[in-house]
Enzyme design. Structure first.
Site, PDB file in Angstrom:
ATOM      1  N   LYS A 156      39.324  14.743  71.509  1.00 14.12           N
ATOM      2  CA  LYS A 156      40.763  14.337  71.128  1.00 14.12           C
ATOM      3  C   LYS A 156      41.409  13.773  72.158  1.00 14.12           C
ATOM      4  O   LYS A 156      42.276  14.365  72.940  1.00 14.12           O
ATOM      5  CB  LYS A 156      41.285  15.654  70.615  1.00 14.12           C
ATOM      6  CG  LYS A 156      42.509  15.655  69.915  1.00 14.12           C
ATOM      7  CD  LYS A 156      42.831  17.177  69.051  1.00 14.12           C
ATOM      8  CE  LYS A 156      44.246  16.892  68.568  1.00 14.12           C
ATOM      9  NZ  LYS A 156      44.697  16.095  67.270  1.00 14.12           N
TER      10      LYS A 156
HETATM   11  N1  PMP Z   1      40.992  14.650  62.726  1.00  7.38           N
HETATM   12  C1  PMP Z   1      42.185  14.084  63.305  1.00  7.38           C
HETATM   13  C2  PMP Z   1      41.946  12.484  63.653  1.00  7.38           C
HETATM   14  C3  PMP Z   1      43.239  14.718  63.904  1.00  7.38           C
HETATM   15  O1  PMP Z   1      43.917  14.296  64.859  1.00  7.38           O
HETATM   16  C4  PMP Z   1      42.864  16.220  63.306  1.00  7.38           C
HETATM   17  C5  PMP Z   1      44.000  17.032  64.033  1.00  7.38           C
HETATM   18  N2  PMP Z   1      43.605  17.589  65.241  1.00  7.38           N
HETATM   19  C6  PMP Z   1      42.113  16.777  62.489  1.00  7.38           C
HETATM   20  C7  PMP Z   1      41.134  15.815  62.282  1.00  7.38           C
HETATM   21  C8  PMP Z   1      41.970  18.099  62.142  1.00  7.38           C
HETATM   22  O2  PMP Z   1      41.786  18.991  63.453  1.00  7.38           O
HETATM   23  P1  PMP Z   1      42.127  20.481  63.505  1.00  7.38           P
HETATM   24  O3  PMP Z   1      41.779  21.053  62.325  1.00  7.38           O
HETATM   25  O4  PMP Z   1      41.222  20.934  64.654  1.00  7.38           O
HETATM   26  O5  PMP Z   1      43.494  20.327  63.874  1.00  7.38           O
END
Ligand code: PMP
Length: 301
Positions: A156
């Site tokens: 991320k």
């Molecule tokens: N894909 C992307 C590109 C994101 O930014 C997020 C948000 N973090 C997610 C998927 C979903 O991830 P999470 O469930 O861990 O928040």
């Protein structure tokens, strides 16, 4: 616009709780110039017994570490200490239902060379839980998700989010609520900040890891589906498959589980309330507000 802080708000910055309005960072940071930082999006909830609970904190802070390591950023913190600090931050700001944003960033460095240290900040602001009535009108984006051979898609990393921002802004500029991005092979990948599922004949389908950020909410949806004995297939599919689905939803920490009204102006066949997807949405909402054992919710004044 969301009001993220006022003159009393505290944020955590490199070992201290400081007033957000007074916090400083180095404008020569490699993070600011090149998008070279990693972050998390975490939520806390006021649970049904009144305690505050950070949802899946271990998973989020472990991912922060893995994201940093994936892009060669030094990482000097333990998940346990960051969870403790985050509970303190929530207590100091009197927050229950909140969005929590840790960022690991780089020192002053205008070159591409690696650094000896990283810095960390943790911010939090109020965010009410989503009530689940809204359905999104979604459009297939003209932007693809990045090639996994160009980026570590599991990380991320801030720089990846330029792709998310331009895709989301394109969809909104054209009158839609959100974008759906494909991968470099033309398969459905994910939303700018959320993962995607579709439901067809009682089966859920979601793209496999590889071209997506495999979200923590996505993992929670898989757990809930198993509990509900709802079959899930992690397979590639196309927009044309999705247009024939009974229902579809996005899921992520911020959006939680949110149903789609339509894709490219074509409404989904089933009425949302009647779908298995809506059952998942309801179960998710219940799960995040369940109280947890007191050892993991230790708000420190
Ligand atoms: N894909 C992307 C590109 C994101 O930014 C997020 C948000 N973090 C997610 C998927 C979903 O991830 P999470 O469930 O861990 O928040």
């Amino acid at each position: 616009m969301t009001k993220y802080y006022d003159e009393n708000t505290l944020m955590y910055l490199n070992g201290n709780f400081v007033r957000a309005a007074d916090a400083r960072m180095d404008f020569y940071s490699q993070s600011l110039h090149y998008g070279y930082s990693v972050f998390e999006g975490i939520r806390s909830y006021s649970t049904t017994n009144g305690s505050t609970r950070i949802f899946k904190p271990v998973e989020h802070f472990d991912r922060l570490k893995q994201s940093a390591e994936a892009i060669n950023m030094p990482y000097e913190w333990t998940t346990d200490e960051l969870i403790q600090i985050t509970y303190e931050l929530l207590a100091k700001n009197q927050l229950g239902d909140a969005y929590i944003r840790p960022v690991v960033y780089a020192p002053a460095n205008m070159s591409f060379a690696p650094n000896e240290h990283s810095y960390i900040l943790i911010q939090a602001w109020q965010m009410a839980p989503f009530l689940g009535e809204k359905l999104l009108r979604v459009r297939t984006s003209s932007f693809q998700r990045p090639n996994p051979q160009a980026f570590h898609m599991r990380a991320k990393a801030a720089g990846h989010y330029v792709n998310s921002i331009i895709a989301s802004q394109e969809a909104r500029a054209n009158g839609y609520d959100e974008a759906l991005l494909l991968d470099i092979n033309g398969h459905v990948a994910e939303a700018p900040g959320a993962n995607v599922f579709m439901e067809k004949n009682g089966i859920l389908f979601t793209p496999p890891a590889g071209h997506i950020l495999p979200g923590i909410t996505r993992a929670t949806v898989l757990e809930i589906a198993a509990q509900l004995q709802l079959p899930v297939e992690e397979v590639h599919f196309q927009v044309s498959d999705m247009l024939h689905a009974d229902a579809a939803f996005f899921c992520g920490t911020a959006v939680e589980v949110i149903g789609l009204a339509s894709l490219d102006d074509q409404p989904f066949a089933a009425k949302w309330e009647t779908t298995r997807s809506a059952q998942i949405q309801k179960a998710y909402k219940e799960k995040v507000t369940e109280p947890v054992a007191s050892t993991t919710t230790v708000p420190v004044a």
